[in-house]
Design an enzyme around this catalytic site. Sequence first.
Site, PDB file in Angstrom:
ATOM      1  N   LYS A 260     -13.841  -2.822  -5.564  1.00 56.88           N
ATOM      2  CA  LYS A 260     -14.545  -1.572  -5.552  1.00 56.88           C
ATOM      3  C   LYS A 260     -15.019  -1.306  -6.651  1.00 56.88           C
ATOM      4  O   LYS A 260     -14.473  -1.396  -7.754  1.00 56.88           O
ATOM      5  CB  LYS A 260     -13.792  -0.515  -4.809  1.00 56.88           C
ATOM      6  CG  LYS A 260     -13.539  -0.794  -3.411  1.00 56.88           C
ATOM      7  CD  LYS A 260     -13.090   0.491  -2.775  1.00 56.88           C
ATOM      8  CE  LYS A 260     -11.657   0.744  -3.392  1.00 56.88           C
ATOM      9  NZ  LYS A 260     -11.103   2.050  -2.644  1.00 56.88           N
TER      10      LYS A 260
ATOM     11  N   LYS B 299      -9.477 -10.482  -8.754  1.00 55.55           N
ATOM     12  CA  LYS B 299     -10.660 -10.566  -7.799  1.00 55.55           C
ATOM     13  C   LYS B 299     -11.590  -9.409  -7.583  1.00 55.55           C
ATOM     14  O   LYS B 299     -11.019  -8.072  -8.150  1.00 55.55           O
ATOM     15  CB  LYS B 299     -10.147 -10.518  -6.531  1.00 55.55           C
ATOM     16  CG  LYS B 299      -9.614 -12.031  -5.896  1.00 55.55           C
ATOM     17  CD  LYS B 299      -9.045 -12.019  -4.600  1.00 55.55           C
ATOM     18  CE  LYS B 299     -10.055 -11.873  -3.397  1.00 55.55           C
ATOM     19  NZ  LYS B 299      -9.623 -11.808  -1.996  1.00 55.55           N
TER      20      LYS B 299
ATOM     21  N   LYS C  11       0.725  -1.238   0.214  1.00 56.17           N
ATOM     22  CA  LYS C  11       0.004  -0.116   0.071  1.00 56.17           C
ATOM     23  C   LYS C  11       0.897   1.175   0.061  1.00 56.17           C
ATOM     24  O   LYS C  11       0.543   2.294  -0.399  1.00 56.17           O
ATOM     25  CB  LYS C  11      -0.944   0.095   1.368  1.00 56.17           C
ATOM     26  CG  LYS C  11      -2.007  -1.051   1.290  1.00 56.17           C
ATOM     27  CD  LYS C  11      -2.920  -0.981   2.323  1.00 56.17           C
ATOM     28  CE  LYS C  11      -4.248  -2.014   2.444  1.00 56.17           C
ATOM     29  NZ  LYS C  11      -5.218  -1.672   3.294  1.00 56.17           N
TER      30      LYS C  11
END
Length: 338
Positions: free
Chosen positions: A203, A200, A119
């Site tokens: 959002k 996957k 991140k």
Amino acid sequence: MARVFSGIQPSGDVHLGNYLGAIRRWVEEQPPAGSEAALRRDAIHCVVDLHAMTVPYVPAEMASRTLALATLLMAAGLEPDRSLLFVQSHVRAHAELTWILNSVATFGELNRMTQFKEKSGGQESVSAGLFDYPVLMAADILLYDTDEVPVGDDQRQHIELARDIAIRFNHRFGKTFVVPKGTYAEVAARVMDLQNPTRKMSKSEESPQGTILVLDPPKLIEKKIKSAVTDSGTDVRYDPAEKPGVSNLLEIYAATSGTPISKAEIEFEGAGYGKFKQAVADAVIECVRPVQERYAALEADPGEVDRRLLRGAEEADAKAEEVMARATRAAGLLPRPR
């Protein structure tokens, strides 16, 4: 029943992958109403809004996202007489215990966290909160004498850190915390992006047409599934390597209809993609329909949602304070005079 703690961030709309892979499992694993485990609130679920602050976010949206997620969890079936549901920031002990645990967590082990590296990679400025995220997660878990934490495999490293922190604290200050363990579902719904079935589902703003939201209207769900990427063939066959799009739809159909993939392959043999996609759409729509109906009813009664969240916060506060008293006493902090 073991005491179980689960947390979910209000960082985006809840999609089908979230629901099938985690939320539905939480609902199914609640203890029966009136049982000893239910009375002890051994199923604890938390909207972890403090975690959502560790990366850039829009402050004006935080409260509404938190409320919407809590409402959806209630609509999905987390019942106040079977589970404890609350918002993380409503229980101040989460932040307080994090500071105490920071005294035993080390820079080196936090710096090794894979998710922090992922991140923070390529960013010039990273918040200290993102670095300290795993300690807050440990506090979430340890505050409730948690036995088990059902998580995805990507959280395995964080669970191991929470265990290490609990063991180290107990060794240094005396037996204080229950040492939790992670539980990882042997079979979980594997929901991939409809437009890019090699990744996957995530959002909606990242791939709006590839993501089915739990609150999407039926017509939109049908449209997204009918436009899902498949391949140039016509056979409905499970082969993730050669037919990732069809295989993803088969997994979704199996998870929402209860039909094993092997039976679905037989059911749609020679049927073609059109009939198959319609069946997948119908199964998904029927799967989320009760959740959408309950969500609409709760949304129309905000007082009931507030009442449940207040009750959850009060019960969580009481449990957390018992553990905080042990932790502050063990760490040698001066108790506040009564």
